[in-house]
Scaffold this active site. Structure first.
Site, mmCIF file in Angstrom:
data_model
loop_
_atom_site.group_PDB
_atom_site.id
_atom_site.type_symbol
_atom_site.label_atom_id
_atom_site.label_comp_id
_atom_site.label_asym_id
_atom_site.label_seq_id
_atom_site.Cartn_x
_atom_site.Cartn_y
_atom_site.Cartn_z
ATOM 1 N N VAL A 172 -4.683 7.696 5.205
ATOM 2 C CA VAL A 172 -4.693 6.234 5.329
ATOM 3 C C VAL A 172 -3.289 5.655 5.457
ATOM 4 O O VAL A 172 -2.308 6.282 5.090
ATOM 5 C CB VAL A 172 -5.416 5.573 4.129
ATOM 6 C CG1 VAL A 172 -6.853 6.036 4.059
ATOM 7 C CG2 VAL A 172 -4.677 5.864 2.820
ATOM 8 N N GLU A 173 -3.223 4.449 5.984
ATOM 9 C CA GLU A 173 -1.990 3.655 6.105
ATOM 10 C C GLU A 173 -0.856 4.427 6.765
ATOM 11 O O GLU A 173 0.273 4.440 6.291
ATOM 12 C CB GLU A 173 -1.577 3.104 4.732
ATOM 13 C CG GLU A 173 -2.621 2.163 4.161
ATOM 14 C CD GLU A 173 -2.092 1.251 3.088
ATOM 15 O OE1 GLU A 173 -0.866 1.098 2.993
ATOM 16 O OE2 GLU A 173 -2.905 0.690 2.341
ATOM 17 N N GLY A 174 -1.188 5.087 7.872
ATOM 18 C CA GLY A 174 -0.218 5.893 8.597
ATOM 19 C C GLY A 174 -0.357 7.340 8.213
ATOM 20 O O GLY A 174 0.107 7.750 7.152
ATOM 21 N N GLY A 231 0.809 -1.211 0.000
ATOM 22 C CA GLY A 231 0.000 0.000 0.000
ATOM 23 C C GLY A 231 0.837 1.253 0.000
ATOM 24 O O GLY A 231 0.589 2.196 -0.756
ATOM 25 N N ARG A 232 1.853 1.284 0.845
ATOM 26 C CA ARG A 232 2.642 2.504 1.016
ATOM 27 C C ARG A 232 3.665 2.682 -0.097
ATOM 28 O O ARG A 232 3.998 3.816 -0.440
ATOM 29 C CB ARG A 232 3.336 2.464 2.380
ATOM 30 C CG ARG A 232 2.368 2.458 3.540
ATOM 31 C CD ARG A 232 3.053 2.118 4.852
ATOM 32 N NE ARG A 232 3.988 3.140 5.270
ATOM 33 C CZ ARG A 232 3.645 4.239 5.936
ATOM 34 N NH1 ARG A 232 2.393 4.446 6.261
ATOM 35 N NH2 ARG A 232 4.553 5.125 6.289
#
Length: 756
Positions: A439-441, A316-317
């Protein structure tokens, strides 16, 4: 202590005692995050002596024939099917025919191996697919991202048992199962240790048998695809108060796969994130019994959930969010350059105004930087790396620069970008930006805690070993291990100081570069900045110890230096990989100068704010003896970059490659057609400007232009006016209310005065 040498007793032992006091307490989640993934090019940059030849030998991002055929076929077909205005504002949902097409063509199983019925595509292919879809519909892109990113599919591939893989992966690949992953809850966002979702080990009658399992309660939110998922990946804290498993009571964060039709599971309600239509919403469970074989990886994976999640975050990141961000930036560059060129004010293209040129340069340069970094990161992932630190760099900088570039694009478009409707090609992406940021952090946490906080320890050749030695419960063994690395560390510090001093005071004039030509100086200057970062980082870790963890502004600036050096590395490599096209050189130089300037500014911020002031003064004297050396791009270079994206040329084509434009049935397609035709009639327009005539017919009658030129000008003018149009709506279309019918007036009885 027995068996100690003089060095161990008189030097290493006292230093180790100090280190133990300086070391900050470290939670299990922090330790697992540190140990997750791999270290790669960021280690070269943080240790002060990057091996450029190794980076350039990596090769470039590439696709297989099968992957390219999928993009040219099903992906383009899907893009043509998508009507984002209808999806977002009319239906507020992704239509069933879109879901059916995505399932039928394999979009749900891009990362799943072919042996399980998936596509087995590379990270590079996944990025290109998401980038193309995002240019048309962010909502549809998210529907593809979730099954192919952090979630059940990837976790099963990495950690699942053979039985779990055999059961779930084929059904995920063809869309029979729709996955989602539940991590965030009201009390626990970035801080997973605050998770209040709980499971208890127990026995329960399940399908007629006494079964060992877990009884779990949870309440999650912000779960993408959650309202429509059929299998939910779930993170929760597991405990064993009755010691049924025979070990500790608190077993840690655990991951399980939960069929959403299981008793006690509640899904279906929706959030409305950023006015986007992809399914996203809360879910919960009450007294949900889960057999042990629902745990991802089986019972032996109890308590390993956080490590598993952090390991899987790279998709994702490092892949999906940068692809989505790059898409938005490419759309901004593609449209802003064309729009500025065809939009005329005061009898000239607004692309000729220096204020617009400055903005276009930022759009073009930032897009080049992030696309270069995207390509480099994908190459590393496709070669087997799981670069946790680089993934954090990509997540933060890709999404933040998408935000800045999109704002710049709206400034260029002005009213055209403000008015919503089917003709607005910037609005939907603009509204989706906060989702990518959060999102995601969340980006604040990613910049202040993760990039340098994780990178400084993971990338250091000795710190991790020294920390392990200091925390070793066997004091004697810890001292011996610490002594072994301490003097190697000391030698490393001397080399780092010498390298930073020599390169800074000579401005890297005597450093080597792996190439010749106009970019050689940037390789040298990057080496100088890398050495300066290594020295500053070493000084910060040694003198501040555990305090550095809490000094987030200082840590963030150190992370900024590392990030800019990584982005610069990608820029320089991209130009080499593309065979050094001369048309791209303004973009390369603008990008390189910007990265160096930002890195130097961030490093100066570290020195100016170093809490031990004498250390800050010494560091500044060593690495910046003559003050600032790296300046922002000059106006002449910015004008060249502006021209590169606002005129038809190869640099613009390469920069914006990979987004879906469509034909004249699409707004971007109409814009591109008008842009290209406008370039064809530019000589005729120049004649009219020279004659100071604005009217085409007058220019024709006075012999300034020919009949053919006049006809072409009329045609192009009509095309431009069509592109400049914005949407308007009947009031009832916006309110959803029908216009009330006019009521007939009730006859009034005349007054006595009127009767008279």
């Amino acid at each position: 202590m027995p068996d100690l040498t003089f060095r161990q007793r008189r030097i290493s032992q006292p230093i180790l005692n100090v280190v133990r006091k300086l070391l900050p307490p470290m939670s299990d989640t922090e330790r697992e995050a540190l140990e997750a993934g791999t270290v790669w090019w960021e280690k070269d940059l943080l240790t002060g002596d990057p091996e450029w030849d190794r980076l350039l030998r990596m090769g470039t991002q590439s696709l297989t024939d099968e992957e390219q055929a999928f993009i040219d076929g099903p992906v383009n077909v899907l893009c043509a099917m998508l009507d984002d205005w209808k999806i977002v504002f009319e239906e507020r949902d992704i239509p069933q025919e879109i879901w059916a097409f995505m399932k039928d063509k394999g979009f749900m199983g891009l990362i799943i191996p072919k042996s399980y019925g998936g596509k087995g595509f590379s990270a590079s292919a996944n990025s290109e697919i998401v980038m193309r879809l995002s240019a048309v519909s962010p909502s549809a892109a998210v529907a593809v991202i979730v099954p192919n990113s952090l979630g059940p599919g990837e976790l099963l591939m990495l950690f699942g048992t053979d039985a779990q893989k055999d059961h779930y992966l084929p059904q995920l690949a063809d869309g029979r199962e729709i996955p989602a992953f539940g991590l965030t809850s009201t009390d626990a966002g970035s801080d997973a240790t605050a998770m209040t979702d709980r499971g208890v080990v127990c026995y329960q009658n399940y399908k007629g048998k006494k079964t060992l399992g877990m009884r779990v309660d949870w309440s999650k939110r912000y779960i993408s695809l959650g309202p429509v998922c059929s299998v939910l990946g779930l993170a929760f804290k597991l405990s064993d108060p009755d010691r049924i498993l025979g070990g500790e009571e608190d077993l840690g964060i655990t991951l399980a796969l939960v069929p959403t039709d299981a008793p006690g599971v509640s899904i279906g309600r929706r959030h409305y994130p950023g006015m986007q239509a992809f399914p996203n919403g809360p879910n919960s469970g009450k007294d949900v019994f889960m057999p042990m074989d629902w745990i991802i990886g089986g019972q032996e994976r109890i308590g390993q959930g956080w490590r598993m999640l952090v390991t899987a975050l790279s998709a994702g990141r490092g892949v999906m969010l940068p692809a989505m961000s790059t898409s938005g930036m490419k759309v901004a560059a593609f449209s802003s350059g064309a729009y500025a060129r065809i939009r005329a004010q005061f009898n000239t293209s607004i692309a000729n105004f220096e204020g617009i040129q400055e903005v276009l340069a930022r759009i073009g340069g930032e897009t080049y930087i992030i696309d270069a970094a995207r390509r480099l990161t994908l190459r590393a992932i496709d070669q087997g790396e799981k670069p946790a630190v680089v993934s954090s760099i990509m997540k933060y900088h890709a999404t933040e620069r998408m935000r800045a570039v999109t704002n710049d694009a709206l400034d260029v478009h002005s009213g055209k970008g403000v008015i919503d409707g089917p003709r607005n090609y910037l609005g939907s992406g603009y509204r989706a930006i906060p989702i990518a940021i959060a999102v995601e952090g969340a980006n604040i946490m990613t910049r202040n805690l993760m990039i340098y906080g994780q990178g400084s320890i993971r990338c250091h050749p000795f710190i991790l070993d020294e920390m392990a030695a200091a925390q070793n419960p066997d004091k004697l063994e810890g001292l011996k291990a610490f002594d072994e690395t301490l003097f190697q560390h000391a030698l490393f510090q001397l080399k780092t100081f010498a390298r930073a001093f020599a390169r800074s005071w000579t401005y890297s004039l005597f450093s080597s570069a792996p190439v010749r030509g106009p970019t050689a100086k940037y390789f040298k200057r990057a080496k100088q900045m890398s050495a300066a970062l290594a020295l500053t980082s070493e000084a910060a870790m040694v003198t501040l110890g555990g305090r550095l963890k809490r000094m987030e502004m200082l840590s963030a600036r150190l992370g900024d230096v590392l990030s800019e050096l990584y982005l610069l590395s990608a820029v320089l490599k991209k130009w080499e990989d593309d065979n050094r096209p001369k048309e791209d050189l303004p973009l390369v130089e603008w990008s390189a100068q910007t990265c160096l300037h930002r890195a130097e500014t961030a490093l100066r911020g570290v020195h100016d704010n170093f809490p031990i002031r004498p250390i800050g003064w010494i560091l500044k004297a060593v690495v910046s003896p003559l003050g600032s050396r790296h300046h922002a791009p000059k106006d002449k270079l910015s004008r060249a970059v502006s021209d590169a994206i606002s005129k038809p040329n190869g640099a613009r084509d390469r920069l914006t490659e990979g987004i879906y434009v469509g034909g004249e049935d699409r707004e971007l397609g109409r814009l591109e057609r008008a842009f290209q035709r406008n370039a064809e009639v530019a000589p005729a327009k120049a004649k009219m400007r020279k004659a100071k005539i604005r009217d085409i017919e007058k220019a024709l009658s006075e012999g300034v232009i020919t009949q053919d030129e006049a006809e072409n000008l009329h045609e192009v003018t009509a095309m431009i006016r069509e592109v400049l149009k914005v949407d308007d709506f009947a009031p009832e279309e916006l309110t959803g209310k029908k216009k009330p019918k006019a009521r007939a007036k009730t006859p009034q009885k005349p007054s006595a005065k009127e009767s008279a």
